[in-house]
Design a protein around this motif. Structure first.
Motif, PDB file in Angstrom:
ATOM      1  N   ALA A 162      75.709  32.677  49.527  1.00 33.79           N
ATOM      2  CA  ALA A 162      74.808  31.752  48.523  1.00 33.79           C
ATOM      3  C   ALA A 162      73.709  32.389  48.011  1.00 33.79           C
ATOM      4  N   HIS A 163      73.069  31.671  46.947  1.00 36.07           N
ATOM      5  CA  HIS A 163      71.912  32.598  46.283  1.00 36.07           C
ATOM      6  C   HIS A 163      70.583  31.904  46.925  1.00 36.07           C
ATOM      7  N   GLY A 164      70.556  31.335  47.978  1.00 38.82           N
ATOM      8  CA  GLY A 164      69.537  30.786  48.760  1.00 38.82           C
ATOM      9  C   GLY A 164      70.010  30.104  49.881  1.00 38.82           C
ATOM     10  N   PHE A 165      68.934  29.973  50.790  1.00 38.89           N
ATOM     11  CA  PHE A 165      69.379  29.347  52.251  1.00 38.89           C
ATOM     12  C   PHE A 165      68.294  28.821  52.933  1.00 38.89           C
ATOM     13  N   PRO A 166      68.036  27.437  53.300  1.00 40.37           N
ATOM     14  CA  PRO A 166      67.005  26.943  53.997  1.00 40.37           C
ATOM     15  C   PRO A 166      66.568  28.129  55.277  1.00 40.37           C
ATOM     16  N   PRO A 167      65.313  28.147  55.715  1.00 45.01           N
ATOM     17  CA  PRO A 167      64.371  27.084  55.129  1.00 45.01           C
ATOM     18  C   PRO A 167      63.566  27.717  53.961  1.00 45.01           C
ATOM     19  N   LEU A 168      64.064  29.022  53.372  1.00 49.87           N
ATOM     20  CA  LEU A 168      63.017  29.483  52.358  1.00 49.87           C
ATOM     21  C   LEU A 168      63.787  28.839  50.904  1.00 49.87           C
ATOM     22  N   SER A 169      64.737  28.141  51.000  1.00 55.88           N
ATOM     23  CA  SER A 169      65.244  27.470  49.555  1.00 55.88           C
ATOM     24  C   SER A 169      65.992  26.073  49.913  1.00 55.88           C
ATOM     25  N   PHE A 170      65.730  25.050  49.176  1.00 56.91           N
ATOM     26  CA  PHE A 170      66.193  23.631  49.441  1.00 56.91           C
ATOM     27  C   PHE A 170      66.991  23.163  48.491  1.00 56.91           C
ATOM     28  N   GLY A 171      67.698  23.621  47.568  1.00 58.87           N
ATOM     29  CA  GLY A 171      68.472  23.155  46.462  1.00 58.87           C
ATOM     30  C   GLY A 171      69.840  22.593  47.054  1.00 58.87           C
ATOM     31  N   GLY A 172      70.516  21.815  45.985  1.00 53.50           N
ATOM     32  CA  GLY A 172      71.756  21.130  46.475  1.00 53.50           C
ATOM     33  C   GLY A 172      72.662  22.204  47.234  1.00 53.50           C
ATOM     34  N   VAL A 173      72.933  23.242  46.472  1.00 59.06           N
ATOM     35  CA  VAL A 173      73.819  24.155  47.099  1.00 59.06           C
ATOM     36  C   VAL A 173      73.428  24.674  48.475  1.00 59.06           C
ATOM     37  N   GLU A 174      72.234  25.004  48.419  1.00 58.53           N
ATOM     38  CA  GLU A 174      71.694  25.677  49.887  1.00 58.53           C
ATOM     39  C   GLU A 174      72.053  24.695  50.951  1.00 58.53           C
ATOM     40  N   GLN A 175      71.480  23.167  50.594  1.00 55.10           N
ATOM     41  CA  GLN A 175      71.797  22.292  51.621  1.00 55.10           C
ATOM     42  C   GLN A 175      73.318  22.089  52.072  1.00 55.10           C
TER      43      GLN A 175
END
Length: 423
Positions: A14-27
């Motif tokens: 994925a292009h982002g992942f918590p806790p650095l990114s909290f978009g819908g895909v990341e969640q």
């Protein structure tokens, strides 16, 4: 008695992942990773970060049983439209990662922005079964939403129309022949989408643009996304509202033009003074070069309007936020593939008013657990809000009717595991 299937080694990209990114895909990926781990599978997340030396891999970190590796990339070498999708340096980094951490039984790709579509080639070469979820339209539309910069919905991609749309802010990447650059992007997107062993969409309504591109619909499975139903079940049920109390309306999501916050503000302003409050939660991000949307949206407010902007929120805050609201509105203008915040609202016993478009149209039963309105229909949205504000029992009845409809991550993860094992 048949033996239980062996646990899987699962790679999630994925292009982002918590806790650095909290978009819908990341969640979504975070919840899936935890659910797969709880089912006994070994899970490794490969994602992007903006921190660190370009193209450097972080040391793997284990959080709650899930291993996370991040590659540093900030688009610093971006020169062409094709470079937005394929980057040889990122491909080489991923190849090293794959060699160091293989074998994986399956790779589940969620979004490749900043990771390079070339990862699909490496997964195919390594004979790793690959499943790809199409959360939006980024593979063929750099804006991701099939929503033209003029504010128009796009049913299909078409080189001339797309080149006109991408002139801002991608003009410098289009080169001397924008039409050819976009046509090449679409051809490469179709070729890339043929590489995964299986494709997944969260709603069948997201599929038509991909079929129009040339994707074989028989390769696609519909797997509805999940929400944290266990956490949201703790949100107290709504009760009858006192006649003298305003309807407490919520908007949760990124504050960009395609999400329709301005439409919602206009609709709220059609209600009698004091009939409602509007609480806005979400990130403010530039929308492909447009940094003025929030100013334009809030610039239409009047002194008597009871609208409060609370800023970004984190997933753990969701229960507290929804406890304070009586309904959630998703006035999207683009065809969202799913609509996470709407399902979260329903799971918390809050009715939702949503645009009759994309995956949102599947989320709500009109008149049962919310209302469907046409995208951009300010009058229709105002009428739906007026019903909730003038019928004191309606929000509570609708909230109770929709509470059990969203499903949790454990159910979704088990369904995906069957696709992971399929041959």
């Amino acid at each position: 008695m048949l033996a239980a299937p062996a646990p899987l080694r699962v790679l999630l990209l994925a292009h982002g992942f918590p806790p650095l990114s909290f978009g819908g895909v990341e969640q979504h990926v975070d919840g899936l990773a935890r659910a797969l781990h709880a089912l006994g599978h070994t899970v490794h997340v490969y994602t992007r970060t903006e921190a660190g030396e370009a193209f450097a891999l972080s040391a793997p970190q284990v959080v709650d049983g899930v291993t996370v590796t991040r590659v540093a990339y900030r688009f610093e070498d971006l020169r062409t439209l094709d470079g937005l999708y394929r980057n040889p340096k990122l491909d080489a980094v991923f190849a090293r990662f794959l060699a160091a951490h293989a074998p994986f039984d399956v790779a589940h790709v969620h979004h490749l922005t900043g990771l390079s579509v070339g990862t699909l080639d490496h997964l195919r070469a390594a004979k790793v079964r690959t499943v790809m979820t199409l959360h939006d339209y980024w593979m063929m539309c750099p804006r991701g939403q099939m929503w033209h910069r003029r504010g128009e919905l796009c049913a299909t991609v078409e080189p001339g129309r797309c080149a006109d749309c991408l002139a801002t802010p991608f003009g410098a990447l289009l080169g001397g022949d924008p039409h050819a650059a976009v046509a090449n992007l679409h051809a490469c997107a179709l070729a890339a989408l043929r590489l995964p062993d299986a494709l997944v969409v969260p709603s069948a309504r997201a599929l038509p643009p991909f079929v129009a591109l040339g994707v074989d619909p028989t390769r696609v499975r519909v797997v509805e996304n999940a929400v944290d139903v266990e956490h949201l079940a703790a949100v107290p049920a709504l009760v009858r509202r006192a006649p003298d109390q305003p309807l407490r309306i919520g908007y949760l999501g990124t504050l960009i033009p395609s999400k329709g916050l301005d439409v919602l503000i206009d609709a709220v302003q059609q209600l009698p003074a004091g009939a409602a409050t509007l609480d806005v939660f979400g990130n403010v991000v530039p929308y492909h070069g447009d940094q003025g949307f929030l100013t334009r949206a809030f610039g239409r407010l009047r002194p008597q309007d009871r609208v409060t902007y609370h800023g970004p929120y984190l997933t753990p805050d969701l229960g507290t936020i929804l406890t304070q609201l009586e309904c959630v509105v998703a006035p999207a203008l683009w065809a969202e593939a799913f609509g996470l915040t709407v399902r979260e609202a329903l799971a918390a016993g809050r009715p939702a008013i949503v645009s009759r478009i994309g995956g949102l149209a599947d989320a709500v039963r009109d008149g049962v657990d919310g209302f469907l309105v046409e995208p951009g229909d300010r009058e229709g949205l105002a009428n739906a809000l007026r019903r909730l504000s003038t019928e004191p029992d309606l929000a509570a009845r609708m909230g109770a009717a929709g509470r059990d409809r969203p499903r949790g991550f454990a159910v979704m993860a088990a369904e995906l595991a069957e696709i992971y094992r399929a041959r």
